[in-house]
Write a protein that holds these residues in place. Sequence first.
Motif, PDB file in Angstrom:
ATOM      1  N   LYS A  61       0.841  -1.208   0.000  1.00  0.00           N
ATOM      2  CA  LYS A  61       0.000   0.000   0.000  1.00  0.00           C
ATOM      3  C   LYS A  61       0.876   1.258   0.000  1.00  0.00           C
ATOM      4  O   LYS A  61       0.686   2.192   0.787  1.00  0.00           O
ATOM      5  N   ALA A  62       1.854   1.255  -0.890  1.00  0.00           N
ATOM      6  CA  ALA A  62       2.808   2.359  -0.970  1.00  0.00           C
ATOM      7  C   ALA A  62       2.176   3.630  -1.535  1.00  0.00           C
ATOM      8  O   ALA A  62       2.659   4.732  -1.264  1.00  0.00           O
ATOM      9  N   TYR A 148      12.404   0.877   3.127  1.00  0.00           N
ATOM     10  CA  TYR A 148      11.751   2.178   3.033  1.00  0.00           C
ATOM     11  C   TYR A 148      10.231   2.065   2.942  1.00  0.00           C
ATOM     12  O   TYR A 148       9.514   2.991   3.327  1.00  0.00           O
ATOM     13  N   LEU A 149       9.742   0.947   2.437  1.00  0.00           N
ATOM     14  CA  LEU A 149       8.298   0.773   2.316  1.00  0.00           C
ATOM     15  C   LEU A 149       7.633   0.600   3.677  1.00  0.00           C
ATOM     16  O   LEU A 149       6.403   0.590   3.778  1.00  0.00           O
ATOM     17  N   ASN A 150       8.437   0.446   4.732  1.00  0.00           N
ATOM     18  CA  ASN A 150       7.887   0.358   6.082  1.00  0.00           C
ATOM     19  C   ASN A 150       7.738   1.734   6.732  1.00  0.00           C
ATOM     20  O   ASN A 150       7.249   1.840   7.847  1.00  0.00           O
ATOM     21  N   LEU A 183      -0.866   9.100  -5.122  1.00  0.00           N
ATOM     22  CA  LEU A 183      -0.640   9.796  -3.862  1.00  0.00           C
ATOM     23  C   LEU A 183       0.188   8.874  -2.985  1.00  0.00           C
ATOM     24  O   LEU A 183      -0.251   7.773  -2.632  1.00  0.00           O
ATOM     25  N   LEU A 184       1.406   9.304  -2.636  1.00  0.00           N
ATOM     26  CA  LEU A 184       2.289   8.450  -1.843  1.00  0.00           C
ATOM     27  C   LEU A 184       1.788   8.315  -0.414  1.00  0.00           C
ATOM     28  O   LEU A 184       1.417   9.297   0.227  1.00  0.00           O
ATOM     29  N   LEU A 185       1.784   7.082   0.067  1.00  0.00           N
ATOM     30  CA  LEU A 185       1.416   6.783   1.449  1.00  0.00           C
ATOM     31  C   LEU A 185       2.630   6.335   2.250  1.00  0.00           C
ATOM     32  O   LEU A 185       2.666   6.486   3.477  1.00  0.00           O
ATOM     33  N   GLN A 186       3.617   5.762   1.561  1.00  0.00           N
ATOM     34  CA  GLN A 186       4.837   5.307   2.207  1.00  0.00           C
ATOM     35  C   GLN A 186       6.036   5.733   1.368  1.00  0.00           C
ATOM     36  O   GLN A 186       5.917   6.043   0.190  1.00  0.00           O
ATOM     37  N   ALA A 187       7.196   5.719   2.009  1.00  0.00           N
ATOM     38  CA  ALA A 187       8.407   6.188   1.331  1.00  0.00           C
ATOM     39  C   ALA A 187       8.798   5.232   0.208  1.00  0.00           C
ATOM     40  O   ALA A 187       8.670   4.018   0.340  1.00  0.00           O
ATOM     41  N   LEU A 188       9.276   5.813  -0.872  1.00  0.00           N
ATOM     42  CA  LEU A 188       9.802   5.033  -1.991  1.00  0.00           C
ATOM     43  C   LEU A 188      11.275   5.359  -2.162  1.00  0.00           C
ATOM     44  O   LEU A 188      11.734   6.448  -1.793  1.00  0.00           O
ATOM     45  N   TYR A 189      12.018   4.437  -2.742  1.00  0.00           N
ATOM     46  CA  TYR A 189      13.412   4.713  -3.046  1.00  0.00           C
ATOM     47  C   TYR A 189      13.493   5.866  -4.044  1.00  0.00           C
ATOM     48  O   TYR A 189      12.737   5.922  -5.011  1.00  0.00           O
TER      49      TYR A 189
END
Length: 222
Positions: A61-62, A148-150, A183-189
């Motif tokens: 759910k990134a 990062y996805l955490n 829409l970003l919910l978690q960090a991406l590389y």
Amino acid sequence: MSSTEAGPDQGSTPASTNAEGTLKAWKVKIPRTYAEAMKSDFKDKWHEAMTVQLGKLQDAKAYEIVSKPPPGSTVLPGKWVFDLKINKDNEVQEFRARWVICGNRQRPGYDFDESYAPVARGETMRLFLSMVAVNKMIIEQVDYTAAYLNAMIDNRVIFMKQPTGFETKGPKGETPNKDEVCLLLQALYGLRQAGHLWYETLANALRKMGFQPLPDEPCIWI
């Protein structure tokens, strides 16, 4: 504890064998763009690796697909990064693909506030390992995949273009749908604050377990 920046967090697909044995890495040109990947002799392998990567991002759910923001809003682009996993004999083990956001387009104070993430100093790690050896202690290592996805995005709203080649369709079936973005919910590389957000996520978890960082070494917790 360490975070894995390459490997299981990427989309990957095993390399198949041919009549003469395994595939040699020198036979595969690593594409620089999605268009190059789709023109490659191994386009099916690259596409499968991208599909696996997108599945992992969706499972984590990134991001979520939303309507395009008002004019003037920043929508960051992203890009596919391709690679091969090879063994000591230079044989291809896996085709890999990772979708990364182009953080170089971010603006300080607008898209992010803090990007600093501490890194353990070499002399600190050597001292720590020496103490373990002298005292005959047991050391264990934890390797976080897709670290990062955490990490959840902080109070910044960040929009990203949909992954190339996997865009949603428009109302008339056209691709890509230019009226929808991510829409970003978690960090991406690639996100400039990704390392900072991951450190804060890990630090908060360690504090709940009763650990505290050393005053002069924030990467050592006791």
